[in-house]
Design a protein around this motif. Structure first.
Motif, PDB file in Angstrom:
ATOM      1  N   THR A 106      40.645  85.030  95.538  1.00  0.00           N
ATOM      2  CA  THR A 106      41.617  85.934  96.180  1.00  0.00           C
ATOM      3  C   THR A 106      43.020  85.336  96.147  1.00  0.00           C
ATOM      4  OG1 THR A 106      39.843  86.611  97.666  1.00  0.00           O
ATOM      5  CG2 THR A 106      42.069  87.263  98.290  1.00  0.00           C
ATOM      6  N   CYS A 107      43.100  83.991  96.219  1.00  0.00           N
ATOM      7  CA  CYS A 107      44.413  83.328  96.230  1.00  0.00           C
ATOM      8  C   CYS A 107      45.077  83.363  94.845  1.00  0.00           C
ATOM      9  CB  CYS A 107      44.286  81.869  96.655  1.00  0.00           C
ATOM     10  SG  CYS A 107      43.531  81.604  98.253  1.00  0.00           S
TER      11      CYS A 107
ATOM     12  N   CYS B  59      48.139  85.390  94.644  1.00  0.00           N
ATOM     13  CA  CYS B  59      48.941  85.339  95.882  1.00  0.00           C
ATOM     14  C   CYS B  59      50.320  84.743  95.606  1.00  0.00           C
ATOM     15  CB  CYS B  59      48.226  84.516  96.940  1.00  0.00           C
ATOM     16  SG  CYS B  59      49.137  84.487  98.504  1.00  0.00           S
TER      17      CYS B  59
ATOM     18  N   TRP C 153      55.891  87.349 104.959  1.00  0.00           N
ATOM     19  CA  TRP C 153      55.101  87.096 103.760  1.00  0.00           C
ATOM     20  C   TRP C 153      53.634  87.451 103.980  1.00  0.00           C
ATOM     21  CZ3 TRP C 153      51.178  83.442 104.023  1.00  0.00           C
ATOM     22  CH2 TRP C 153      51.206  82.570 105.114  1.00  0.00           C
TER      23      TRP C 153
ATOM     24  N   ILE D 210      39.757  78.074 103.287  1.00  0.00           N
ATOM     25  CA  ILE D 210      40.643  78.333 102.153  1.00  0.00           C
ATOM     26  C   ILE D 210      42.083  78.516 102.603  1.00  0.00           C
ATOM     27  CG2 ILE D 210      41.201  80.065 100.399  1.00  0.00           C
ATOM     28  CD1 ILE D 210      38.239  80.304  99.912  1.00  0.00           C
ATOM     29  N   ALA D 211      42.975  77.815 101.954  1.00  0.00           N
ATOM     30  CA  ALA D 211      44.414  77.999 102.162  1.00  0.00           C
ATOM     31  C   ALA D 211      45.117  77.597 100.879  1.00  0.00           C
ATOM     32  CB  ALA D 211      44.921  77.150 103.327  1.00  0.00           C
ATOM     33  N   GLY D 212      46.048  78.426 100.465  1.00  0.00           N
ATOM     34  CA  GLY D 212      46.909  78.067  99.341  1.00  0.00           C
ATOM     35  C   GLY D 212      46.177  77.804  98.030  1.00  0.00           C
ATOM     36  N   GLY D 213      45.132  78.557  97.763  1.00  0.00           N
ATOM     37  CA  GLY D 213      44.444  78.414  96.470  1.00  0.00           C
ATOM     38  C   GLY D 213      43.541  77.192  96.387  1.00  0.00           C
TER      39      GLY D 213
ATOM     40  N   CYS E 204      51.607  79.648 102.773  1.00  0.00           N
ATOM     41  CA  CYS E 204      50.288  79.559 103.385  1.00  0.00           C
ATOM     42  C   CYS E 204      50.009  78.114 103.800  1.00  0.00           C
ATOM     43  CB  CYS E 204      49.252  80.058 102.382  1.00  0.00           C
ATOM     44  SG  CYS E 204      47.551  80.017 102.968  1.00  0.00           S
TER      45      CYS E 204
ATOM     46  N   VAL F  42      50.145  89.348 101.361  1.00  0.00           N
ATOM     47  CA  VAL F  42      49.155  88.449 100.767  1.00  0.00           C
ATOM     48  C   VAL F  42      47.827  89.163 100.504  1.00  0.00           C
ATOM     49  CG1 VAL F  42      50.195  86.387 101.723  1.00  0.00           C
ATOM     50  CG2 VAL F  42      48.432  87.568 103.038  1.00  0.00           C
ATOM     51  N   PRO F  43      47.167  88.797  99.412  1.00  0.00           N
ATOM     52  CA  PRO F  43      45.934  89.489  99.036  1.00  0.00           C
ATOM     53  C   PRO F  43      44.771  89.285 100.001  1.00  0.00           C
ATOM     54  CG  PRO F  43      46.560  87.858  97.349  1.00  0.00           C
ATOM     55  CD  PRO F  43      47.618  87.848  98.393  1.00  0.00           C
ATOM     56  N   CYS F  44      44.843  88.249 100.855  1.00  0.00           N
ATOM     57  CA  CYS F  44      43.714  88.028 101.773  1.00  0.00           C
ATOM     58  C   CYS F  44      43.873  88.832 103.057  1.00  0.00           C
ATOM     59  CB  CYS F  44      43.599  86.541 102.111  1.00  0.00           C
ATOM     60  SG  CYS F  44      45.023  85.888 102.997  1.00  0.00           S
TER      61      CYS F  44
ATOM     62  N   PHE G 203      37.591  83.248 105.035  1.00  0.00           N
ATOM     63  CA  PHE G 203      38.479  82.190 104.542  1.00  0.00           C
ATOM     64  C   PHE G 203      38.369  80.912 105.357  1.00  0.00           C
ATOM     65  CE2 PHE G 203      40.996  84.085 101.156  1.00  0.00           C
ATOM     66  CZ  PHE G 203      40.460  85.360 101.195  1.00  0.00           C
TER      67      PHE G 203
ATOM     68  N   ARG H 154      51.380  80.991  98.209  1.00  0.00           N
ATOM     69  CA  ARG H 154      50.511  79.833  98.455  1.00  0.00           C
ATOM     70  C   ARG H 154      51.246  78.736  99.215  1.00  0.00           C
ATOM     71  NH1 ARG H 154      48.001  78.748  92.583  1.00  0.00           N
ATOM     72  NH2 ARG H 154      47.348  80.853  92.114  1.00  0.00           N
TER      73      ARG H 154
HETATM   74  S1  SF4 Z   1      47.097  81.480  99.406  1.00  0.00           S
HETATM   75 FE1  SF4 Z   1      46.782  81.759 101.614  1.00  0.00          FE
HETATM   76  S2  SF4 Z   1      47.817  83.674 102.041  1.00  0.00           S
HETATM   77 FE2  SF4 Z   1      47.496  83.617  99.834  1.00  0.00          FE
HETATM   78  S3  SF4 Z   1      45.559  84.655  99.494  1.00  0.00           S
HETATM   79 FE3  SF4 Z   1      45.124  82.479  99.683  1.00  0.00          FE
HETATM   80  S4  SF4 Z   1      44.611  82.190 101.833  1.00  0.00           S
HETATM   81 FE4  SF4 Z   1      45.661  84.159 101.649  1.00  0.00          FE
END
Ligand code: SF4
Ligand SMILES: [Zn+2]
Length: 145
Positions: A40-41, A44, A5, A64-67, A50, A9-11, A17, A47
């Motif tokens: 960026t999330c 995605c 996955w 940043i993780a998962g929006g 992530c 992912v866009p990041c 992050f 999430r």
């Molecule tokens: S949710 Fe996680 S994997 Fe997806 S863009 Fe955001 S930081 Fe990156």
């Protein structure tokens, strides 16, 4: 570990992050440094994966993780369209109807449930009462002079 996955992912390949300890002190610093990357999330598709990988709450993650933007494992900012099912960490948490329960809701990026809100309000009222009962040392000193 297979993490296919991560290829979608866009990041991917982007910076900003998360932060090193030296770069920040407060949640406001995190918002300034990482906040701009939160969008960026948005598109995605991963999430939940992530969050399951980073375990931001357990790891007391900053960044940043998962929006969501996390500070010491608590959500301090989030995209408008995040939903609770994305929070996939195993929930080791305090019971509802306690102040700790209310804090756990916050840590998991949720709005506290009614019984936890009630418990937090009661605890708050008790603290205020206790504070009001504290001896007014300064006033007594003035009165005796
Ligand atoms: S949710 Fe996680 S994997 Fe997806 S863009 Fe955001 S930081 Fe990156
Ligand atoms: Zn609760």
């Amino acid at each position: 570990m297979s993490a296919g996955w991560l290829l979608r992912v866009p990041c991917r390949g982007l910076d900003g992050f998360t932060v090193t300890e030296e770069e920040w002190n407060t949640g406001a610093d995190l918002k300034r440094l990482c906040g701009p990357q939160l969008g960026t999330c948005g598109p995605c598709p991963s999430r939940a994966e992530c969050i399951a990988t980073v375990k931001p709450s357990q790891a007391r993650f900053d960044g940043i993780a998962g929006g969501r933007l996390w500070c010491n494992g608590e959500v301090i900012d989030a995209l408008d369209d995040v939903f609770e099912e994305e929070l996939t960490e195993p929930k080791l948490r305090a019971s509802c109807g306690t102040e700790a329960g209310a804090q756990d809701h916050k840590r998991h990026g949720e709005r506290p449930c009614p019984s936890c809100r009630q418990a937090a309000r009661e605890m708050d009222a008790r603290r205020k009462e206790a504070k009001a009962r504290e001896p007014k040392q300064l006033q007594l000193d003035f009165a005796s002079t």
